[in-house]
Motif scaffolding. Structure first.
Motif, PDB file in Angstrom:
ATOM      1  N   GLN A 203      -7.189  -8.245   0.104  1.00 53.72           N
ATOM      2  CA  GLN A 203      -8.104  -7.868  -0.833  1.00 53.72           C
ATOM      3  C   GLN A 203      -7.925  -6.428  -1.495  1.00 53.72           C
ATOM      4  O   GLN A 203      -8.009  -5.971  -2.247  1.00 53.72           O
ATOM      5  CB  GLN A 203      -9.560  -7.964  -0.573  1.00 53.72           C
ATOM      6  CG  GLN A 203     -10.192  -7.280   0.641  1.00 53.72           C
ATOM      7  CD  GLN A 203      -9.919  -7.967   1.863  1.00 53.72           C
ATOM      8  OE1 GLN A 203      -9.142  -9.128   2.057  1.00 53.72           O
ATOM      9  NE2 GLN A 203     -10.854  -7.512   2.743  1.00 53.72           N
ATOM     10  N   HIS A 204      -7.507  -5.807  -0.226  1.00 55.19           N
ATOM     11  CA  HIS A 204      -7.117  -4.114  -0.478  1.00 55.19           C
ATOM     12  C   HIS A 204      -5.674  -4.138  -1.334  1.00 55.19           C
ATOM     13  O   HIS A 204      -5.681  -3.189  -2.040  1.00 55.19           O
ATOM     14  CB  HIS A 204      -6.829  -3.376   0.755  1.00 55.19           C
ATOM     15  CG  HIS A 204      -8.062  -3.328   1.579  1.00 55.19           C
ATOM     16  ND1 HIS A 204      -9.115  -2.330   1.369  1.00 55.19           N
ATOM     17  CD2 HIS A 204      -8.473  -4.074   2.829  1.00 55.19           C
ATOM     18  CE1 HIS A 204     -10.015  -2.899   2.073  1.00 55.19           C
ATOM     19  NE2 HIS A 204      -9.555  -3.672   2.925  1.00 55.19           N
ATOM     20  N   TRP A 205      -4.866  -4.917  -1.394  1.00 51.66           N
ATOM     21  CA  TRP A 205      -3.865  -5.333  -2.215  1.00 51.66           C
ATOM     22  C   TRP A 205      -4.245  -5.704  -3.676  1.00 51.66           C
ATOM     23  O   TRP A 205      -3.960  -4.997  -4.663  1.00 51.66           O
ATOM     24  CB  TRP A 205      -2.816  -5.898  -1.724  1.00 51.66           C
ATOM     25  CG  TRP A 205      -2.207  -5.211  -0.642  1.00 51.66           C
ATOM     26  CD1 TRP A 205      -2.648  -5.178   0.710  1.00 51.66           C
ATOM     27  CD2 TRP A 205      -0.852  -4.577  -0.651  1.00 51.66           C
ATOM     28  NE1 TRP A 205      -1.643  -4.556   1.508  1.00 51.66           N
ATOM     29  CE2 TRP A 205      -0.687  -4.026   0.635  1.00 51.66           C
ATOM     30  CE3 TRP A 205      -0.049  -4.468  -1.662  1.00 51.66           C
ATOM     31  CZ2 TRP A 205       0.659  -3.337   1.032  1.00 51.66           C
ATOM     32  CZ3 TRP A 205       1.227  -3.416  -1.328  1.00 51.66           C
ATOM     33  CH2 TRP A 205       1.479  -2.800   0.091  1.00 51.66           C
ATOM     34  N   LEU A 206      -4.856  -6.882  -3.666  1.00 52.17           N
ATOM     35  CA  LEU A 206      -5.150  -7.644  -4.750  1.00 52.17           C
ATOM     36  C   LEU A 206      -6.154  -7.059  -5.914  1.00 52.17           C
ATOM     37  O   LEU A 206      -6.196  -7.507  -6.965  1.00 52.17           O
ATOM     38  CB  LEU A 206      -5.420  -8.954  -4.521  1.00 52.17           C
ATOM     39  CG  LEU A 206      -4.369  -9.948  -3.846  1.00 52.17           C
ATOM     40  CD1 LEU A 206      -4.833 -11.283  -3.130  1.00 52.17           C
ATOM     41  CD2 LEU A 206      -3.305 -10.069  -4.369  1.00 52.17           C
ATOM     42  N   LYS A 207      -6.948  -5.946  -5.408  1.00 52.29           N
ATOM     43  CA  LYS A 207      -7.902  -5.453  -6.386  1.00 52.29           C
ATOM     44  C   LYS A 207      -7.301  -4.342  -7.228  1.00 52.29           C
ATOM     45  O   LYS A 207      -7.688  -3.951  -8.344  1.00 52.29           O
ATOM     46  CB  LYS A 207      -8.772  -4.610  -5.473  1.00 52.29           C
ATOM     47  CG  LYS A 207      -8.599  -3.394  -4.763  1.00 52.29           C
ATOM     48  CD  LYS A 207      -9.480  -2.755  -3.961  1.00 52.29           C
ATOM     49  CE  LYS A 207      -9.051  -1.666  -3.180  1.00 52.29           C
ATOM     50  NZ  LYS A 207     -10.229  -1.242  -2.239  1.00 52.29           N
ATOM     51  N   HIS A 208      -5.993  -4.097  -6.986  1.00 52.89           N
ATOM     52  CA  HIS A 208      -5.183  -3.236  -7.773  1.00 52.89           C
ATOM     53  C   HIS A 208      -4.710  -4.069  -9.079  1.00 52.89           C
ATOM     54  O   HIS A 208      -4.009  -5.231  -8.824  1.00 52.89           O
ATOM     55  CB  HIS A 208      -4.011  -2.414  -7.072  1.00 52.89           C
ATOM     56  CG  HIS A 208      -4.829  -1.575  -6.180  1.00 52.89           C
ATOM     57  ND1 HIS A 208      -5.430  -0.166  -6.408  1.00 52.89           N
ATOM     58  CD2 HIS A 208      -5.060  -1.703  -4.791  1.00 52.89           C
ATOM     59  CE1 HIS A 208      -5.807   0.101  -5.396  1.00 52.89           C
ATOM     60  NE2 HIS A 208      -5.602  -0.438  -4.283  1.00 52.89           N
ATOM     61  N   GLU A 209      -4.669  -3.331 -10.183  1.00 53.72           N
ATOM     62  CA  GLU A 209      -4.132  -3.965 -11.493  1.00 53.72           C
ATOM     63  C   GLU A 209      -2.778  -4.571 -11.101  1.00 53.72           C
ATOM     64  O   GLU A 209      -2.498  -5.703 -11.818  1.00 53.72           O
ATOM     65  CB  GLU A 209      -4.197  -3.119 -12.745  1.00 53.72           C
ATOM     66  CG  GLU A 209      -4.000  -3.831 -13.899  1.00 53.72           C
ATOM     67  CD  GLU A 209      -5.013  -4.968 -14.297  1.00 53.72           C
ATOM     68  OE1 GLU A 209      -4.629  -5.870 -14.854  1.00 53.72           O
ATOM     69  OE2 GLU A 209      -6.093  -4.759 -14.102  1.00 53.72           O
ATOM     70  N   GLU A 210      -1.650  -3.871 -10.770  1.00 55.88           N
ATOM     71  CA  GLU A 210      -0.334  -4.182 -10.625  1.00 55.88           C
ATOM     72  C   GLU A 210      -0.271  -5.470  -9.573  1.00 55.88           C
ATOM     73  O   GLU A 210       0.838  -6.293  -9.496  1.00 55.88           O
ATOM     74  CB  GLU A 210       0.613  -3.104 -10.053  1.00 55.88           C
ATOM     75  CG  GLU A 210       0.218  -2.710  -8.421  1.00 55.88           C
ATOM     76  CD  GLU A 210       1.067  -1.445  -7.938  1.00 55.88           C
ATOM     77  OE1 GLU A 210       2.272  -1.807  -7.739  1.00 55.88           O
ATOM     78  OE2 GLU A 210       0.193  -0.495  -8.145  1.00 55.88           O
ATOM     79  N   HIS A 211      -1.171  -5.781  -8.815  1.00 57.89           N
ATOM     80  CA  HIS A 211      -1.053  -7.060  -7.842  1.00 57.89           C
ATOM     81  C   HIS A 211      -2.081  -8.135  -8.422  1.00 57.89           C
ATOM     82  O   HIS A 211      -2.163  -9.199  -7.513  1.00 57.89           O
ATOM     83  CB  HIS A 211      -1.297  -6.765  -6.449  1.00 57.89           C
ATOM     84  CG  HIS A 211      -0.505  -5.638  -6.071  1.00 57.89           C
ATOM     85  ND1 HIS A 211       0.864  -5.700  -5.860  1.00 57.89           N
ATOM     86  CD2 HIS A 211      -0.594  -4.397  -5.494  1.00 57.89           C
ATOM     87  CE1 HIS A 211       1.486  -4.547  -5.547  1.00 57.89           C
ATOM     88  NE2 HIS A 211       0.662  -3.567  -5.324  1.00 57.89           N
ATOM     89  N   ARG A 212      -3.118  -7.894  -9.162  1.00 52.62           N
ATOM     90  CA  ARG A 212      -4.101  -8.882  -9.449  1.00 52.62           C
ATOM     91  C   ARG A 212      -3.744 -10.231  -9.741  1.00 52.62           C
ATOM     92  O   ARG A 212      -4.045 -11.090  -9.398  1.00 52.62           O
ATOM     93  CB  ARG A 212      -5.112  -8.200 -10.499  1.00 52.62           C
ATOM     94  CG  ARG A 212      -6.615  -8.875 -10.486  1.00 52.62           C
ATOM     95  CD  ARG A 212      -7.436  -8.084 -11.412  1.00 52.62           C
ATOM     96  NE  ARG A 212      -7.917  -6.953 -10.576  1.00 52.62           N
ATOM     97  CZ  ARG A 212      -8.195  -5.938 -11.080  1.00 52.62           C
ATOM     98  NH1 ARG A 212      -8.185  -5.911 -12.333  1.00 52.62           N
ATOM     99  NH2 ARG A 212      -8.447  -4.804 -10.212  1.00 52.62           N
TER     100      ARG A 212
END
Length: 111
Positions: A87-96
């Motif tokens: 979740q700490h990665w996927l909350k960022h637009e580039e990884h969503r």
């Protein structure tokens, strides 16, 4: 092998000097491994947005800690969590776009 897992992803992240004390304690207890549990608290180069402000450890710090442990017969074992802990990665637009639900992990439970 005898060891223990140290979670360095929740609440306050241990600083390198504190981890050296844990390594010393493990060595004094004749442990041979310290498993290093991380989620978003490893400073991946080029992904500052994920770990900035978390107290993340750098690759150089981890290498230094590994050498410190080696000198004391304590192996530092990486335990990088993934899948359900992204979740700490996927909350960022580039990884969503990689997320199961682009609204975020909380959306999976709200329906």
């Amino acid at each position: 092998n005898r060891g223990v897992m140290l979670d360095v992803s929740r609440n306050r992240v241990y600083k390198a000097h504190a981890i050296r004390h844990v390594i010393d304690l493990a060595a004094s207890l004749k442990m041979t491994q310290l498993q290093f549990y991380t989620e978003h608290t490893f400073a991946y180069e080029g992904y500052d947005a994920v770990w900035k402000g978390t107290g993340a450890l750098t690759a150089d710090e981890v290498r230094d800690l590994s050498a410190y442990g080696h000198d004391r017969f304590v192996e530092l074992v990486a335990n990088q969590q993934s899948l359900g802990h992204m979740q700490h990665w996927l909350k960022h637009e580039e990884h969503r776009h990689l997320a199961e639900d682009p609204r975020g992990s909380d959306a999976l439970f709200r329906g």
